[in-house]
Write a protein that holds these residues in place. Structure first.
Motif, PDB file in Angstrom:
ATOM      1  N   PRO A 101      85.307 104.184 -37.681  1.00 54.10           N
ATOM      2  CA  PRO A 101      85.570 103.126 -36.690  1.00 54.10           C
ATOM      3  C   PRO A 101      84.726 101.883 -36.983  1.00 54.10           C
ATOM      4  CG  PRO A 101      85.223 105.248 -35.636  1.00 54.10           C
ATOM      5  CD  PRO A 101      84.830 105.424 -37.064  1.00 54.10           C
ATOM      6  N   PRO A 102      85.198 100.699 -36.607  1.00 53.24           N
ATOM      7  CA  PRO A 102      84.470  99.453 -36.869  1.00 53.24           C
ATOM      8  C   PRO A 102      83.032  99.460 -36.354  1.00 53.24           C
ATOM      9  CG  PRO A 102      86.696  98.964 -36.179  1.00 53.24           C
ATOM     10  CD  PRO A 102      86.526 100.439 -36.001  1.00 53.24           C
ATOM     11  N   ASP A 103      82.805 100.038 -35.169  1.00 58.71           N
ATOM     12  CA  ASP A 103      81.444 100.068 -34.622  1.00 58.71           C
ATOM     13  C   ASP A 103      80.498 100.850 -35.528  1.00 58.71           C
ATOM     14  OD1 ASP A 103      82.234  98.570 -32.494  1.00 58.71           O
ATOM     15  OD2 ASP A 103      82.307 100.223 -31.066  1.00 58.71           O
ATOM     16  N   GLU A 104      81.009 101.915 -36.097  1.00 60.30           N
ATOM     17  CA  GLU A 104      80.193 102.742 -36.982  1.00 60.30           C
ATOM     18  C   GLU A 104      79.849 101.980 -38.266  1.00 60.30           C
ATOM     19  OE1 GLU A 104      80.895 106.846 -39.471  1.00 60.30           O
ATOM     20  OE2 GLU A 104      81.835 106.679 -37.493  1.00 60.30           O
ATOM     21  N   VAL A 105      80.829 101.262 -38.783  1.00 53.71           N
ATOM     22  CA  VAL A 105      80.604 100.469 -39.990  1.00 53.71           C
ATOM     23  C   VAL A 105      79.579  99.377 -39.700  1.00 53.71           C
ATOM     24  CG1 VAL A 105      81.669  99.005 -41.730  1.00 53.71           C
ATOM     25  CG2 VAL A 105      82.961 100.894 -40.768  1.00 53.71           C
ATOM     26  N   SER A 106      79.715  98.733 -38.555  1.00 56.25           N
ATOM     27  CA  SER A 106      78.777  97.675 -38.180  1.00 56.25           C
ATOM     28  C   SER A 106      77.352  98.198 -38.114  1.00 56.25           C
ATOM     29  CB  SER A 106      79.171  97.081 -36.815  1.00 56.25           C
ATOM     30  OG  SER A 106      80.430  96.455 -36.874  1.00 56.25           O
ATOM     31  N   ARG A 107      77.176  99.402 -37.547  1.00 56.79           N
ATOM     32  CA  ARG A 107      75.829  99.980 -37.446  1.00 56.79           C
ATOM     33  C   ARG A 107      75.237 100.207 -38.827  1.00 56.79           C
ATOM     34  NH1 ARG A 107      78.108 102.809 -33.084  1.00 56.79           N
ATOM     35  NH2 ARG A 107      78.602 104.611 -34.408  1.00 56.79           N
ATOM     36  N   ARG A 108      76.046 100.651 -39.756  1.00 56.45           N
ATOM     37  CA  ARG A 108      75.541 100.910 -41.097  1.00 56.45           C
ATOM     38  C   ARG A 108      75.162  99.618 -41.804  1.00 56.45           C
ATOM     39  NH1 ARG A 108      79.727 105.796 -41.797  1.00 56.45           N
ATOM     40  NH2 ARG A 108      78.267 107.452 -41.254  1.00 56.45           N
ATOM     41  N   ILE A 109      75.963  98.601 -41.611  1.00 54.61           N
ATOM     42  CA  ILE A 109      75.638  97.306 -42.212  1.00 54.61           C
ATOM     43  C   ILE A 109      74.324  96.784 -41.633  1.00 54.61           C
ATOM     44  CG2 ILE A 109      76.340  94.885 -42.337  1.00 54.61           C
ATOM     45  CD1 ILE A 109      79.251  95.864 -42.508  1.00 54.61           C
ATOM     46  N   ARG A 110      74.186  96.877 -40.308  1.00 61.02           N
ATOM     47  CA  ARG A 110      72.972  96.404 -39.637  1.00 61.02           C
ATOM     48  C   ARG A 110      71.742  97.159 -40.124  1.00 61.02           C
ATOM     49  NH1 ARG A 110      73.874  93.539 -34.822  1.00 61.02           N
ATOM     50  NH2 ARG A 110      71.745  94.092 -34.224  1.00 61.02           N
ATOM     51  N   ALA A 111      71.892  98.440 -40.380  1.00 60.32           N
ATOM     52  CA  ALA A 111      70.752  99.242 -40.836  1.00 60.32           C
ATOM     53  C   ALA A 111      70.221  98.720 -42.162  1.00 60.32           C
ATOM     54  CB  ALA A 111      71.161 100.710 -40.975  1.00 60.32           C
ATOM     55  N   HIS A 112      71.109  98.207 -43.000  1.00 62.05           N
ATOM     56  CA  HIS A 112      70.687  97.679 -44.296  1.00 62.05           C
ATOM     57  C   HIS A 112      70.153  96.249 -44.196  1.00 62.05           C
ATOM     58  CE1 HIS A 112      71.819 100.986 -46.903  1.00 62.05           C
ATOM     59  NE2 HIS A 112      72.955 101.096 -46.231  1.00 62.05           N
ATOM     60  N   LEU A 113      70.449  95.592 -43.088  1.00 63.96           N
ATOM     61  CA  LEU A 113      69.987  94.220 -42.901  1.00 63.96           C
ATOM     62  C   LEU A 113      68.919  94.172 -41.814  1.00 63.96           C
ATOM     63  CD1 LEU A 113      73.412  92.328 -43.056  1.00 63.96           C
ATOM     64  CD2 LEU A 113      71.758  92.700 -44.886  1.00 63.96           C
ATOM     65  N   ALA A 114      68.133  95.235 -41.721  1.00 69.26           N
ATOM     66  CA  ALA A 114      67.129  95.352 -40.658  1.00 69.26           C
ATOM     67  C   ALA A 114      66.076  94.261 -40.716  1.00 69.26           C
ATOM     68  CB  ALA A 114      66.470  96.730 -40.727  1.00 69.26           C
ATOM     69  N   GLU A 115      65.907  93.624 -41.872  1.00 69.64           N
ATOM     70  CA  GLU A 115      64.922  92.543 -41.976  1.00 69.64           C
ATOM     71  C   GLU A 115      65.334  91.361 -41.113  1.00 69.64           C
ATOM     72  OE1 GLU A 115      62.999  89.574 -45.370  1.00 69.64           O
ATOM     73  OE2 GLU A 115      64.065  91.392 -45.970  1.00 69.64           O
TER      74      GLU A 115
END
Length: 243
Positions: free
Chosen positions: A193-207
């Protein structure tokens, strides 16, 4: 083994991030969400859709009684038009962000053109494209959204604005995986789902992004619905897809 950006504390400015992948992978939805999330987190960002005009050419072809853009202008004509239009779009996006100081969130970038050329079997065009696109700086982060071509096909059919064949989607997915830049991509599985993908992207851009995304960040209407999944350069890219 995808390289996470968490903990990388060099430059604090995220000048440009690009989302790439086959049609139906969710690039537009995630790029809109990312631009909104960065802005909400205090890093003003602007969404840029760096299209190559293939969809527009396809519609023109249908009006003129041709099945698709390639039948209208030929393979070489399609690659030439696509390469020029995408180059201009990227140039304008980078210039805009240079003037405004905002982060450029790119929906497609030069790698999309290289993959399109490879999927079309126009290798000689890739050399020309790389020579022309060399003037553009590499984004700080390039996120490759991977999705099973069958799922991408379902999403494209569901949105009903265009059509892609499974053969093309498969060839495009393979093309992305074989690009020399692939080792530097941040690979995110986009089959969930899009929300799940967004969370993963955010995890990599935590800076640049807080751990808890604001609930107000939603994708644009008509985005590529469902799927998205885990991240990782080692995640397998399905043997099917289109840029």
């Amino acid at each position: 083994m995808a390289r996470s950006l968490r903990g990388r504390r060099g430059a604090t400015r995220l000048r440009a991030v690009a989302l790439i992948g086959i049609d139906g992978s969710g690039k537009t939805t995630q790029a809109h969400r990312l631009a909104e999330a960065l802005t909400a987190a205090g890093h003003p960002a602007t969404y840029h859709r760096n299209a190559g005009g293939r969809r527009w050419l396809g519609r023109l072809a249908h009006r003129l009684g041709r099945p698709d853009a390639q039948r209208l202008v030929g393979r070489d004509g399609l690659l030439a038009v696509e390469s020029v239009l995408r180059w201009l779009a990227i140039a304008l996006a980078l210039l805009s962000c240079l003037v405004t100081g905002r982060t450029a969130v790119m929906d497609r970038y030069s790698a999309c053109q290289y993959a399109s050329i490879r999927a079309h079997g126009g290798q000689r065009w890739e050399r020309l494209a790389r020579a022309g696109y060399r003037v553009f700086p590499a984004p700080r982060v390039t996120i490759l959204l991977t999705v099973d071509p069958a799922e991408a096909y379902r999403r494209i059919e569901r949105r009903g604005t265009d059509h892609e064949s499974m053969g093309w989607l498969t060839a495009a997915a393979t093309a992305y995986r074989t690009l020399p830049e692939y080792a530097d991509f941040l690979v995110v599985d986009a089959n969930g789902p899009p929300d799940e993908v967004s969370r993963r992207i955010r995890a990599h851009l935590a800076e640049w992004l807080p751990d808890d995304p604001p609930s107000s960040v939603v994708g644009p209407p008509g985005g590529t619905g469902p799927p998205a999944g885990g991240a990782g350069r080692g995640d397998p890219l399905p043997a099917q897809a289109r840029p």
